[in-house]
Design a protein around this motif. Structure first.
Motif, mmCIF file in Angstrom:
data_model
loop_
_atom_site.group_PDB
_atom_site.id
_atom_site.type_symbol
_atom_site.label_atom_id
_atom_site.label_comp_id
_atom_site.label_asym_id
_atom_site.label_seq_id
_atom_site.Cartn_x
_atom_site.Cartn_y
_atom_site.Cartn_z
ATOM 1 N N GLU A 219 29.475 62.562 70.593
ATOM 2 C CA GLU A 219 28.865 61.940 71.708
ATOM 3 C C GLU A 219 29.270 60.755 71.957
ATOM 4 O OE1 GLU A 219 25.140 64.993 72.132
ATOM 5 O OE2 GLU A 219 24.704 63.068 71.051
ATOM 6 N N THR A 220 29.438 59.700 70.895
ATOM 7 C CA THR A 220 29.984 58.445 70.926
ATOM 8 C C THR A 220 31.406 58.355 71.682
ATOM 9 O OG1 THR A 220 28.714 57.759 68.948
ATOM 10 C CG2 THR A 220 30.615 56.404 69.646
ATOM 11 N N LEU A 221 32.299 59.222 71.036
ATOM 12 C CA LEU A 221 33.348 59.390 71.914
ATOM 13 C C LEU A 221 33.353 59.411 73.221
ATOM 14 C CD1 LEU A 221 35.533 61.446 69.059
ATOM 15 C CD2 LEU A 221 35.425 58.796 69.475
ATOM 16 N N GLY A 222 32.368 60.597 73.568
ATOM 17 C CA GLY A 222 32.251 60.723 74.931
ATOM 18 C C GLY A 222 31.744 59.349 75.682
ATOM 19 N N ALA A 223 30.785 58.726 75.056
ATOM 20 C CA ALA A 223 30.232 57.672 75.940
ATOM 21 C C ALA A 223 31.462 56.548 76.041
ATOM 22 C CB ALA A 223 29.172 57.063 74.784
ATOM 23 N N LEU A 224 32.400 56.608 75.285
ATOM 24 C CA LEU A 224 33.415 55.485 75.180
ATOM 25 C C LEU A 224 34.541 56.059 76.133
ATOM 26 C CD1 LEU A 224 33.985 54.335 71.651
ATOM 27 C CD2 LEU A 224 32.434 53.522 73.295
ATOM 28 N N GLY A 225 34.316 57.332 76.747
ATOM 29 C CA GLY A 225 35.326 57.722 77.964
ATOM 30 C C GLY A 225 36.015 58.645 77.517
ATOM 31 N N ALA A 226 35.976 59.488 76.382
ATOM 32 C CA ALA A 226 36.900 60.505 75.965
ATOM 33 C C ALA A 226 36.586 61.779 76.386
ATOM 34 C CB ALA A 226 37.325 60.439 74.540
#
Length: 670
Positions: free
Chosen positions: A274-281
């Motif tokens: 979810e952190t990677l998703g929040a960073l745009g991935a």
């Protein structure tokens, strides 16, 4: 966690041909608690729980602008280490996505006390001989008091399911006592997944999340609410990752990144995703271990929109199918790989080599996976840059040493309920994982022996007070055998034959090849090959001659989830845990705080490789820059209210250092 968590953590299915795989047996306990009347107490049915080496140092170059930006404090001030507020987290699934927490209205109300007993002072109470309640009136007449009828209490969504459950124990069922309920909950260690009322493979189910998407394959999407709660708990123990999410999500340093991942799917991994998703991935994920997936967490990720293909207890075929579903997608091609064990990288090289034309880099966190990357590099077959996260200082010391120091005891206790004081234990390998295991067992009063091939590690073991031996010298007398080398055939059939009765055998390494358990991949290959029937029969016979535990003369008896008795013809038995796979993630949990360190390291490595200018990284394997290691460590210090000492200008000049680091040269050994 690991393999060096044994020497590291993780564990994929058996590889093909070198990546062996094994069939899975997963267990899910489903319990129904009933309150029955006293008259029926003697007939209460038995409660059934249904099984439903890296070598040389790599070049370390400067960081990309995006990586430096992600490591910079936020411009708005405030506490950079504080976890992101709830509003910034991915939305939790709606209330209808999980089991109801309210009691069923159909359960009825328990009669009030006034309706159960007469309160008239002129009446006296006495007991019938049969134990019933009686009322005696002033004239001496004895009448039976109204009997108390206690209604059954059930959860609303369980009542119907209980009625559908077959009374006959299925092929994977076990009968266990009610006291086991303390571990058969939606906790990480007891995420039993093989529900007796649902033997259908997740691959055969048609499931959709609340948004109507079906691009996932998990055990049961209805468990999402439970998984969301576990993820929220994990967030509180992962301060660095939450701080990184808060600092960098405005700039989206991973915008445009399409990351395909193959790691353990736990609550901690979910925070990373979810952190990677929040960073745009954009992310697609499969599991690197057939036993470590938490079904409820996988369901929560699927509910949040992440394409996840994993469930606890996958078969060998399921394992590779899930990886393929992550990679082989129409209209979507990955440009980054996050791997744990090398299975995903191996699959892409084998099946979709053209994909590497658009892949910018690989991030690998296991000893096994890193070893394979070095092999590819040496052979000139590594066609993209790769980041060796496993050998970063923060990963080696914290994930491997401190994590395994706690999780080895947790895994053994949960599976065997044993006492460690006075037990004789041999630990194979004295790397970081071996050091952690030995320290924990010694502190509990165990007599610990160590086997080691490296004279430096062997000398460390001797200086730490452990006796260095060869396995053959102590195999007849030890109570527990623990492997953590990352190698193969560390414990062979010859060793297993010589073990004493009830010896416990387990693995803390990433790969399931350390204990000589089985040869399933060969049998499956023989069935699918075009060999003649005579040659195939001869090879199958040869397979049975191999010194594994999967031979006809040995009997396997399932005791509980991830615990098997392997019984010899003379009655001797050993206790095998997790079928030789990674103990801590298969049978228990690992500390969330430690996984915060590893996950933050992985996230920074992905940011660095994705944003690095062309030409900075060649087609080789690189260590994580020392500056990143120090930054990850600094993000976790506020948790302990720790305060770093700062160098003065004069001191920094004297040492020839930058005041802000890095503080140690690359060759320094912590």
């Amino acid at each position: 966690m690991g393999e060096g968590r044994g020497r590291e953590a993780g564990g994929g299915a058996e590889r093909e041909p070198e990546l062996e795989s094994e069939p899975a047996v997963a267990v899910e306990a489903v319990m129904s608690v009933q309150v029955v009347s006293a008259a029926a107490a003697a007939k209460v049915p038995e409660v059934e729980l249904k099984d439903l080496s890296p070598s040389e140092a790599e070049p370390q170059l400067g960081l990309s602008t995006a990586a430096v930006s992600a490591m910079a404090p936020p411009a708005g001030g405030g506490d950079p280490e504080a976890p992101a507020p709830a509003a910034e987290r991915p939305p939790a699934p709606g209330p209808g996505s999980g089991p109801a927490a309210a009691l069923s209205p159909a359960a009825g109300k328990v009669p009030q006390a006034s309706a159960m007993k007469r309160s008239d002072p002129h009446h006296q109470h006495q007991r019938h001989r049969d134990g019933g309640e009686a009322l005696v009136s002033p004239d001496g007449t004895v009448t039976e008091a109204p009997r108390t009828v206690k209604k059954q209490i059930q959860f609303a969504d369980q009542k119907q399911e209980f009625n559908k459950r077959p009374t006959k124990i299925g092929r994977r069922s076990l009968s266990r006592s009610i006291s086991q309920s303390s571990t058969d909950s939606y906790s990480s260690a007891a995420s039993y997944t093989d529900s007796s009322d649902d033997e259908t493979s997740p691959r055969d189910k048609q499931q959709k999340n609340s948004k109507g998407s079906s691009d996932f394959c998990v055990k049961n999407i209805k468990q999402a609410e439970f998984g969301r709660r576990e993820i929220e708990i994990a967030e509180q123990e992962m301060p660095a990752l939450m701080a990184l999410r808060k600092r960098a999500q405005g700039e989206k340093p991973l915008a445009g990144a399409k990351i395909v991942g193959c790691t353990h799917i736990t609550a901690q991994t979910a925070v990373l995703m979810e952190t990677l998703g929040a960073l745009g991935a954009q992310c697609r994920w499969a599991a690197c271990n057939i036993y470590s997936t938490l079904n409820e967490v996988a369901a929560a990720l699927a509910e949040s929109g992440f394409p996840v293909f994993a469930w606890k207890g996958e078969s060998e075929d399921d394992f590779w199918w899930c990886i393929d579903r992550c990679v082989n997608v129409e209209g979507w091609q990955p440009n980054m790989i996050l791997d744990d064990g090398g299975d995903l990288t191996h699959w892409i090289y084998k099946k979709y080599p053209n994909m590497f034309k658009k892949i910018k880099g690989i991030v690998e966190e296991s000893v096994t996976g890193v070893h394979r990357l070095y092999q590819l590099s040496k052979a000139g077959k590594l066609c993209v840059p790769a980041m060796n996260v496993n050998d970063s200082v923060t990963k080696q010391k914290f994930d491997n040493l401190y994590c395994c120091r706690e999780s080895i005891l947790d895994g053994l206790k949960r599976t065997t309920d044993m006492m460690f004081g006075g037990k004789q234990v041999v630990v194979c390998g004295y790397g970081e994982v071996g050091k952690g295991c030995c320290a924990a067992l010694k502190a509990m009063g165990s007599i610990v022996y160590v086997t080691e091939i490296d004279p430096i590690c062997a000398l460390q073991a001797c200086m730490d007070g452990f006796r260095l031996v060869k396995l053959n010298e102590v195999i007849r007398q030890v109570d527990i055998v623990i492997t953590c080398t990352g190698n193969k055939n560390v414990v062979t059939r010859e060793h297993l034959d010589r073990m004493k009765n009830s010896c416990i055998v387990c693995n803390m390494g990433h790969s399931n090849t350390e204990i000589d358990v089985l040869y399933f991949s060969l049998g499956k290959w023989l069935k699918q090959s075009m060999l003649s029937s005579a040659l195939r029969a001869a090879l199958i016979e040869l397979q049975h001659c191999q010194a594994s535990l999967r031979t006809p003369e040995l009997t396997w008896e399932r005791v509980r989830s991830q615990v098997d008795h392997v019984i010899w013809p003379d009655g001797k038995r050993i206790v095998l845990l997790a079928e030789g796979r990674l103990l801590n993630l298969s049978c228990s949990t690992v500390p969330t705080f430690v996984l915060s360190i590893t996950a933050t390291t992985q996230a920074l490595a992905l940011i660095e490789l994705y944003n690095a200018p062309e030409g900075r990284y060649k087609q080789d394997v690189y260590l994580l820059p020392k500056k990143m290691d120090e930054y990850v460590a600094s993000l976790h210090l506020p948790t302990f209210d720790a305060h770093l000492t700062e160098l003065t200008d004069e001191q920094a000049k004297y040492l020839g250092l930058n005041k802000n680091g890095p503080f140690k040269p690359n060759y320094y050994r912590y």
